[in-house]
Write an enzyme that holds these catalytic residues in place. Structure first.
Site, mmCIF file in Angstrom:
data_model
loop_
_atom_site.group_PDB
_atom_site.id
_atom_site.type_symbol
_atom_site.label_atom_id
_atom_site.label_comp_id
_atom_site.label_asym_id
_atom_site.label_seq_id
_atom_site.Cartn_x
_atom_site.Cartn_y
_atom_site.Cartn_z
ATOM 1 N N GLY A 148 0.826 -1.293 -0.202
ATOM 2 C CA GLY A 148 0.320 0.022 -0.001
ATOM 3 C C GLY A 148 0.678 1.290 -0.124
ATOM 4 N N ASP A 165 -7.046 -0.052 6.296
ATOM 5 C CA ASP A 165 -7.775 -1.177 7.139
ATOM 6 C C ASP A 165 -6.519 -2.427 7.114
ATOM 7 O OD1 ASP A 165 -9.930 -4.039 6.665
ATOM 8 O OD2 ASP A 165 -8.770 -3.436 8.515
HETATM 9 N N1 SAM Z 1 -9.175 -5.258 11.318
HETATM 10 C C1 SAM Z 1 -7.592 -5.711 11.358
HETATM 11 C C2 SAM Z 1 -6.806 -4.892 12.397
HETATM 12 O O1 SAM Z 1 -7.478 -4.145 12.965
HETATM 13 O O2 SAM Z 1 -5.892 -5.421 12.626
HETATM 14 C C3 SAM Z 1 -7.189 -5.562 9.820
HETATM 15 C C4 SAM Z 1 -7.560 -6.583 8.968
HETATM 16 S S1 SAM Z 1 -7.000 -6.675 7.326
HETATM 17 C C5 SAM Z 1 -7.033 -8.189 7.131
HETATM 18 C C6 SAM Z 1 -5.273 -6.202 7.439
HETATM 19 C C7 SAM Z 1 -4.622 -6.504 5.892
HETATM 20 O O3 SAM Z 1 -3.542 -5.557 5.931
HETATM 21 C C8 SAM Z 1 -3.820 -7.853 6.054
HETATM 22 O O4 SAM Z 1 -4.666 -8.678 5.083
HETATM 23 C C9 SAM Z 1 -2.536 -7.452 5.544
HETATM 24 O O5 SAM Z 1 -1.867 -8.439 4.616
HETATM 25 C C10 SAM Z 1 -2.712 -6.111 5.084
HETATM 26 N N2 SAM Z 1 -1.287 -5.401 4.965
HETATM 27 C C11 SAM Z 1 -0.263 -5.214 5.862
HETATM 28 N N3 SAM Z 1 0.497 -4.478 5.528
HETATM 29 C C12 SAM Z 1 0.112 -4.051 4.350
HETATM 30 C C13 SAM Z 1 0.774 -3.094 3.342
HETATM 31 N N4 SAM Z 1 2.016 -2.610 3.444
HETATM 32 N N5 SAM Z 1 0.239 -2.850 2.124
HETATM 33 C C14 SAM Z 1 -0.991 -3.453 1.885
HETATM 34 N N6 SAM Z 1 -1.864 -4.368 2.766
HETATM 35 C C15 SAM Z 1 -1.139 -4.565 3.761
#
Ligand code: SAM
Length: 291
Positions: A148, A165
């Site tokens: 991201g 998120d």
């Molecule tokens: N609600 C949750 C929380 O509060 O911890 C978050 C849920 S969501 C599944 C989090 C998502 O962020 C994960 O699928 C993870 O792979 C994604 N994620 C983590 N780092 C990221 C990045 N640098 N770029 C895009 N997505 C990322």
């Protein structure tokens, strides 16, 4: 100290590894998936209270039972506060729950979702279809597998609402809590755009919120946060960071919110216009986290 019975010994529990001196335990009635993805250890298991649960690196991400609170508050608050949001960007959100709620707004024409881990999307589609409820098949959704932070740095698109998120600032999620990322996000917002962020549980993760607020105060006309309690995000209410180039979005009247919510024409299980307004009323210990 509770006695460990024979029956207890047969039970399997997942202990969350997020905080040093405090942890929650979740009973595993059935482990549906447990393996490493390219980025994280992903588990999906059945639990008697919360239904299916997704953890990444043994940290609860979302559950069938209480996800509605988190997903409704991170989508309907910014989208209804804005009032005419057409282009929404979700950073993270691989389980599809955030896209589900954003796409309920018929006025939203385009949702881009940038998730770093294709494994989270694939296994959520397979084991957690009740989270996305078909959002991955919606023609308005543009799913991008990428970091991201890289996407935010390179994009030339403009968005009315950006929803971060993400996981906590550990591992792949760390970069999403940096001033550099927030600076790029501020540039990608329209002139009255709004960014909201998953900002942890302030009682346990106060520094995380203070860091984001410091950045938002420098980047936006309006910087604040709002709260909601999600049972499986242990430690009290969760904070959602709020940054907007407009100084009026947060003070939208209850009457206008009620009209916009009625016009949106869908039911919710947590969000109401009153809850929206009340969520910005912050207790003293959270106000003290403002830099
Ligand atoms: N609600 C949750 C929380 O509060 O911890 C978050 C849920 S969501 C599944 C989090 C998502 O962020 C994960 O699928 C993870 O792979 C994604 N994620 C983590 N780092 C990221 C990045 N640098 N770029 C895009 N997505 C990322």
């Amino acid at each position: 100290m509770s006695e460990t019975t024979k029956q207890d010994e047969k039970q399997v529990w997942v202990t969350e590894s997020l905080h040093d001196h405090y942890a929650q335990r979740l009973r595993v009635d059935e482990m549906l998936y447990d393996s490493e993805t390219e980025h994280q250890r992903l588990k999906v298991f059945q639990n008697g209270t919360f239904g299916r649960i997704l953890t990444l690196d043994d940290v609860v991400q979302t559950t069938e039972g209480d996800n509605f609170i988190y997903h409704e508050m991170l989508t309907h608050v910014p989208i209804l506060a804005h009032g005419s949001a057409k282009r929404v960007l979700i950073i993270g959100g691989g389980d599809g729950g955030m896209a589900r709620e954003a796409l309920r707004h018929r006025t939203v024409e385009h949702v881009t979702m940038v998730e770093i881990d294709a494994g989270v999307v694939d296994f959520s589609k397979e084991y957690l279809p009740m989270l996305s409820q078909g959002a991955f098949d919606d023609p308005r959704l543009n799913l991008v597998i990428n970091d991201g932070a890289l996407f935010m740095k390179e994009t030339t698109e403009k968005f009315d609402v950006i929803i971060v998120d993400s996981t906590d600032p550990i591992g792949p999620g760390e970069v999403l809590f940096t001033d550099t990322f927030y600076g790029h996000a501020a540039r990608a917002l329209t002139e009255d755009g709004i960014i909201v962020t998953q900002n942890g549980v302030p009682f346990m993760q106060g520094d995380e919120l203070t860091g984001t607020l410091r950045a938002f105060q420098a980047l936006f006309a309006d910087a604040s946060c709002y709260l909601a309690t999600i049972p499986t995000y242990a430690g009290g209410p969760m904070a959602f960071g709020w940054g907007s180039h407009s100084s009026t979005n947060r003070s939208v009247s209850l009457t206008d919110l009620e009209a916009r919510f009625a016009a949106a024409g869908f039911e919710t299980n947590y969000y109401t216009p009153e809850v929206h307004k009340a969520a910005f009323a912050l207790p003293g210990y959270v106000q003290k986290l403002f830099p």
